[in-house]
Design a protein around this motif. Sequence first.
Motif, PDB file in Angstrom:
ATOM      1  N   GLU A  59      53.482  44.059 -17.647  1.00  0.00           N
ATOM      2  CA  GLU A  59      52.040  43.835 -17.534  1.00  0.00           C
ATOM      3  C   GLU A  59      51.804  42.619 -16.640  1.00  0.00           C
ATOM      4  OE1 GLU A  59      49.384  45.394 -18.947  1.00  0.00           O
ATOM      5  OE2 GLU A  59      50.404  46.845 -20.235  1.00  0.00           O
ATOM      6  N   PRO A  60      51.593  42.805 -15.347  1.00  0.00           N
ATOM      7  CA  PRO A  60      51.349  41.645 -14.487  1.00  0.00           C
ATOM      8  C   PRO A  60      50.078  40.910 -14.898  1.00  0.00           C
ATOM      9  CG  PRO A  60      50.854  43.687 -13.336  1.00  0.00           C
ATOM     10  CD  PRO A  60      51.509  44.077 -14.621  1.00  0.00           C
ATOM     11  N   ARG A  61      50.070  39.579 -14.699  1.00  0.00           N
ATOM     12  CA  ARG A  61      48.898  38.795 -15.083  1.00  0.00           C
ATOM     13  C   ARG A  61      47.670  39.192 -14.279  1.00  0.00           C
ATOM     14  NH1 ARG A  61      52.223  33.939 -14.613  1.00  0.00           N
ATOM     15  NH2 ARG A  61      50.857  33.266 -12.931  1.00  0.00           N
ATOM     16  N   GLY A  62      47.885  39.557 -13.029  1.00  0.00           N
ATOM     17  CA  GLY A  62      46.771  39.946 -12.176  1.00  0.00           C
ATOM     18  C   GLY A  62      46.905  41.389 -11.732  1.00  0.00           C
ATOM     19  N   ASP A  63      46.646  41.609 -10.440  1.00  0.00           N
ATOM     20  CA  ASP A  63      46.710  42.969  -9.897  1.00  0.00           C
ATOM     21  C   ASP A  63      48.120  43.393  -9.516  1.00  0.00           C
ATOM     22  OD1 ASP A  63      44.010  43.433 -10.167  1.00  0.00           O
ATOM     23  OD2 ASP A  63      43.514  42.758  -8.147  1.00  0.00           O
ATOM     24  N   ALA A  64      49.003  42.407  -9.253  1.00  0.00           N
ATOM     25  CA  ALA A  64      50.345  42.751  -8.802  1.00  0.00           C
ATOM     26  C   ALA A  64      51.308  41.606  -9.065  1.00  0.00           C
ATOM     27  CB  ALA A  64      50.336  43.080  -7.302  1.00  0.00           C
ATOM     28  N   GLY A 104      52.538  31.761  -8.256  1.00  0.00           N
ATOM     29  CA  GLY A 104      51.467  32.430  -7.526  1.00  0.00           C
ATOM     30  C   GLY A 104      51.904  32.779  -6.118  1.00  0.00           C
ATOM     31  N   VAL A 105      51.558  33.962  -5.663  1.00  0.00           N
ATOM     32  CA  VAL A 105      51.880  34.386  -4.300  1.00  0.00           C
ATOM     33  C   VAL A 105      50.664  34.170  -3.425  1.00  0.00           C
ATOM     34  CG1 VAL A 105      52.617  36.306  -2.835  1.00  0.00           C
ATOM     35  CG2 VAL A 105      53.533  36.085  -5.146  1.00  0.00           C
ATOM     36  N   THR A 106      50.887  33.563  -2.255  1.00  0.00           N
ATOM     37  CA  THR A 106      49.804  33.213  -1.341  1.00  0.00           C
ATOM     38  C   THR A 106      50.039  33.826   0.024  1.00  0.00           C
ATOM     39  OG1 THR A 106      50.938  31.156  -0.731  1.00  0.00           O
ATOM     40  CG2 THR A 106      49.349  31.040  -2.547  1.00  0.00           C
ATOM     41  N   ALA A 107      48.949  34.070   0.731  1.00  0.00           N
ATOM     42  CA  ALA A 107      49.061  34.642   2.070  1.00  0.00           C
ATOM     43  C   ALA A 107      49.596  33.626   3.063  1.00  0.00           C
ATOM     44  CB  ALA A 107      47.704  35.163   2.531  1.00  0.00           C
ATOM     45  N   ALA A 108      49.389  32.350   2.782  1.00  0.00           N
ATOM     46  CA  ALA A 108      49.877  31.280   3.641  1.00  0.00           C
ATOM     47  C   ALA A 108      50.630  30.288   2.773  1.00  0.00           C
ATOM     48  CB  ALA A 108      48.714  30.602   4.358  1.00  0.00           C
ATOM     49  N   GLY A 121      44.032  48.619 -10.119  1.00  0.00           N
ATOM     50  CA  GLY A 121      42.918  47.805  -9.649  1.00  0.00           C
ATOM     51  C   GLY A 121      43.141  47.144  -8.313  1.00  0.00           C
ATOM     52  N   VAL A 122      44.400  47.039  -7.863  1.00  0.00           N
ATOM     53  CA  VAL A 122      44.648  46.448  -6.558  1.00  0.00           C
ATOM     54  C   VAL A 122      44.003  47.276  -5.447  1.00  0.00           C
ATOM     55  CG1 VAL A 122      46.821  47.646  -6.033  1.00  0.00           C
ATOM     56  CG2 VAL A 122      46.454  45.313  -5.187  1.00  0.00           C
ATOM     57  N   LEU A 123      43.744  48.556  -5.742  1.00  0.00           N
ATOM     58  CA  LEU A 123      43.137  49.450  -4.750  1.00  0.00           C
ATOM     59  C   LEU A 123      41.614  49.548  -4.894  1.00  0.00           C
ATOM     60  CD1 LEU A 123      45.749  52.329  -4.969  1.00  0.00           C
ATOM     61  CD2 LEU A 123      45.438  50.789  -3.032  1.00  0.00           C
ATOM     62  N   LYS A 124      41.058  48.860  -5.876  1.00  0.00           N
ATOM     63  CA  LYS A 124      39.616  48.945  -6.103  1.00  0.00           C
ATOM     64  C   LYS A 124      38.856  48.473  -4.866  1.00  0.00           C
ATOM     65  CE  LYS A 124      35.966  47.421  -9.273  1.00  0.00           C
ATOM     66  NZ  LYS A 124      35.642  46.583 -10.446  1.00  0.00           N
ATOM     67  N   ASP A 125      37.821  49.215  -4.498  1.00  0.00           N
ATOM     68  CA  ASP A 125      36.983  48.882  -3.335  1.00  0.00           C
ATOM     69  C   ASP A 125      37.817  48.719  -2.062  1.00  0.00           C
ATOM     70  OD1 ASP A 125      34.716  48.842  -5.012  1.00  0.00           O
ATOM     71  OD2 ASP A 125      35.047  46.744  -5.516  1.00  0.00           O
ATOM     72  N   TRP A 126      38.836  49.547  -1.912  1.00  0.00           N
ATOM     73  CA  TRP A 126      39.718  49.430  -0.757  1.00  0.00           C
ATOM     74  C   TRP A 126      38.984  49.602   0.564  1.00  0.00           C
ATOM     75  CZ3 TRP A 126      40.027  53.628   2.461  1.00  0.00           C
ATOM     76  CH2 TRP A 126      39.630  54.868   1.939  1.00  0.00           C
ATOM     77  N   ARG A 127      37.912  50.381   0.570  1.00  0.00           N
ATOM     78  CA  ARG A 127      37.174  50.601   1.815  1.00  0.00           C
ATOM     79  C   ARG A 127      36.542  49.314   2.341  1.00  0.00           C
ATOM     80  NH1 ARG A 127      36.391  55.812   3.383  1.00  0.00           N
ATOM     81  NH2 ARG A 127      36.889  57.445   1.852  1.00  0.00           N
ATOM     82  N   ASP A 128      36.292  48.343   1.443  1.00  0.00           N
ATOM     83  CA  ASP A 128      35.701  47.079   1.877  1.00  0.00           C
ATOM     84  C   ASP A 128      36.696  46.202   2.615  1.00  0.00           C
ATOM     85  OD1 ASP A 128      33.410  47.909   0.591  1.00  0.00           O
ATOM     86  OD2 ASP A 128      33.807  46.758  -1.238  1.00  0.00           O
ATOM     87  N   THR A 129      37.970  46.515   2.493  1.00  0.00           N
ATOM     88  CA  THR A 129      39.022  45.697   3.099  1.00  0.00           C
ATOM     89  C   THR A 129      39.665  46.361   4.306  1.00  0.00           C
ATOM     90  OG1 THR A 129      39.493  44.719   0.938  1.00  0.00           O
ATOM     91  CG2 THR A 129      41.183  44.471   2.611  1.00  0.00           C
ATOM     92  N   VAL A 130      39.799  47.676   4.249  1.00  0.00           N
ATOM     93  CA  VAL A 130      40.471  48.403   5.328  1.00  0.00           C
ATOM     94  C   VAL A 130      39.577  48.472   6.556  1.00  0.00           C
ATOM     95  CG1 VAL A 130      41.403  50.648   6.010  1.00  0.00           C
ATOM     96  CG2 VAL A 130      41.834  49.752   3.710  1.00  0.00           C
ATOM     97  N   GLU A 131      40.132  48.107   7.700  1.00  0.00           N
ATOM     98  CA  GLU A 131      39.381  48.151   8.951  1.00  0.00           C
ATOM     99  C   GLU A 131      39.521  49.522   9.607  1.00  0.00           C
ATOM    100  OE1 GLU A 131      40.708  45.011  11.438  1.00  0.00           O
ATOM    101  OE2 GLU A 131      40.011  43.406  10.115  1.00  0.00           O
ATOM    102  N   GLY A 132      38.487  49.916  10.321  1.00  0.00           N
ATOM    103  CA  GLY A 132      38.515  51.182  11.029  1.00  0.00           C
ATOM    104  C   GLY A 132      38.305  52.373  10.121  1.00  0.00           C
ATOM    105  N   GLY A 168      43.681  34.679  -6.502  1.00  0.00           N
ATOM    106  CA  GLY A 168      44.712  34.287  -7.450  1.00  0.00           C
ATOM    107  C   GLY A 168      45.213  35.390  -8.336  1.00  0.00           C
ATOM    108  N   ALA A 169      45.164  36.632  -7.867  1.00  0.00           N
ATOM    109  CA  ALA A 169      45.499  37.779  -8.704  1.00  0.00           C
ATOM    110  C   ALA A 169      46.864  38.384  -8.402  1.00  0.00           C
ATOM    111  CB  ALA A 169      44.421  38.855  -8.570  1.00  0.00           C
ATOM    112  N   VAL A 170      47.735  37.639  -7.687  1.00  0.00           N
ATOM    113  CA  VAL A 170      49.075  38.139  -7.390  1.00  0.00           C
ATOM    114  C   VAL A 170      50.099  37.081  -7.784  1.00  0.00           C
ATOM    115  CG1 VAL A 170      50.660  39.009  -5.626  1.00  0.00           C
ATOM    116  CG2 VAL A 170      48.214  39.534  -5.468  1.00  0.00           C
ATOM    117  N   THR A 171      51.033  37.461  -8.625  1.00  0.00           N
ATOM    118  CA  THR A 171      52.142  36.593  -8.982  1.00  0.00           C
ATOM    119  C   THR A 171      53.418  37.136  -8.354  1.00  0.00           C
ATOM    120  OG1 THR A 171      52.535  37.836 -11.028  1.00  0.00           O
ATOM    121  CG2 THR A 171      51.080  35.900 -11.159  1.00  0.00           C
ATOM    122  N   GLY A 172      54.479  36.357  -8.462  1.00  0.00           N
ATOM    123  CA  GLY A 172      55.722  36.819  -7.866  1.00  0.00           C
ATOM    124  C   GLY A 172      56.912  36.032  -8.356  1.00  0.00           C
ATOM    125  N   GLU A 173      58.062  36.443  -7.896  1.00  0.00           N
ATOM    126  CA  GLU A 173      59.310  35.772  -8.209  1.00  0.00           C
ATOM    127  C   GLU A 173      60.251  35.880  -7.030  1.00  0.00           C
ATOM    128  OE1 GLU A 173      62.013  38.581 -10.820  1.00  0.00           O
ATOM    129  OE2 GLU A 173      59.911  38.688 -11.524  1.00  0.00           O
TER     130      GLU A 173
END
Length: 233
Positions: free
Chosen positions: A121-126, A149-153, A169-180, A201-206
Amino acid sequence: MRALVFAAGLGERMRPLTDHTPKPLLEAGGKPLIAWHLEKLAAMGVTEVVVNTSWLAQRFPEVLGDGARWGLRLHYSYEGPVPLETGGGMLHALPLLGDAPFLAVNGDIWTDCDFAALPREPRGDAHLVLVDNPVHHPEGDFGLDPAGGVTAAGAPRLTYSGIGVYRAGVLKDWRDTVEGEPGTPPRFRLAPLLRRAMARGAVTGEHHAGQWTDVGTPERLLALDRQLRAPSA
């Protein structure tokens, strides 16, 4: 928990090996790459596995059957002649994955990562498994902070292994993010949606410091095969 194995790629960099065999079905250490994953998934108690397919899709049931030899039930999510990328492929497979979190793994990697040790059960979306940057990808993909926490930068930058535990839920509202225009069925990458989730802050990692190979070229496949066949493997 169910699992998704990404196996729909065209394997263009592996030609001519992939002219008649999809990359996840290429053998290393005496068995198809995907079989190493199926064994580990079965060992951790997974019983339902979705395999997304496109290129030479008919070869998967021919080689893997229904999964019974591993104690699994395999479901094939055919995407058509053009693969739907990671995001589109995951979206296409969701009806077969159900509502609970699921493990997703690229079918063209090999690793000694212990899937059973990943959070159910991930804490966030992934929750992503990151590895040291290989020679062919020195810039890495994401940062990993001390709290997990996993960060883009940010540093240190590590490479996404192709292994993660996801919520739908990571795919929720995907159309708002996908370009084209994504087309029908939608074809898009998962990375922009992950970066969106990271921003809130919804992605953790190891960090997995063990063995991991992105089997992207015939040379890497040969090296992996030799490693797995060595007496100490």
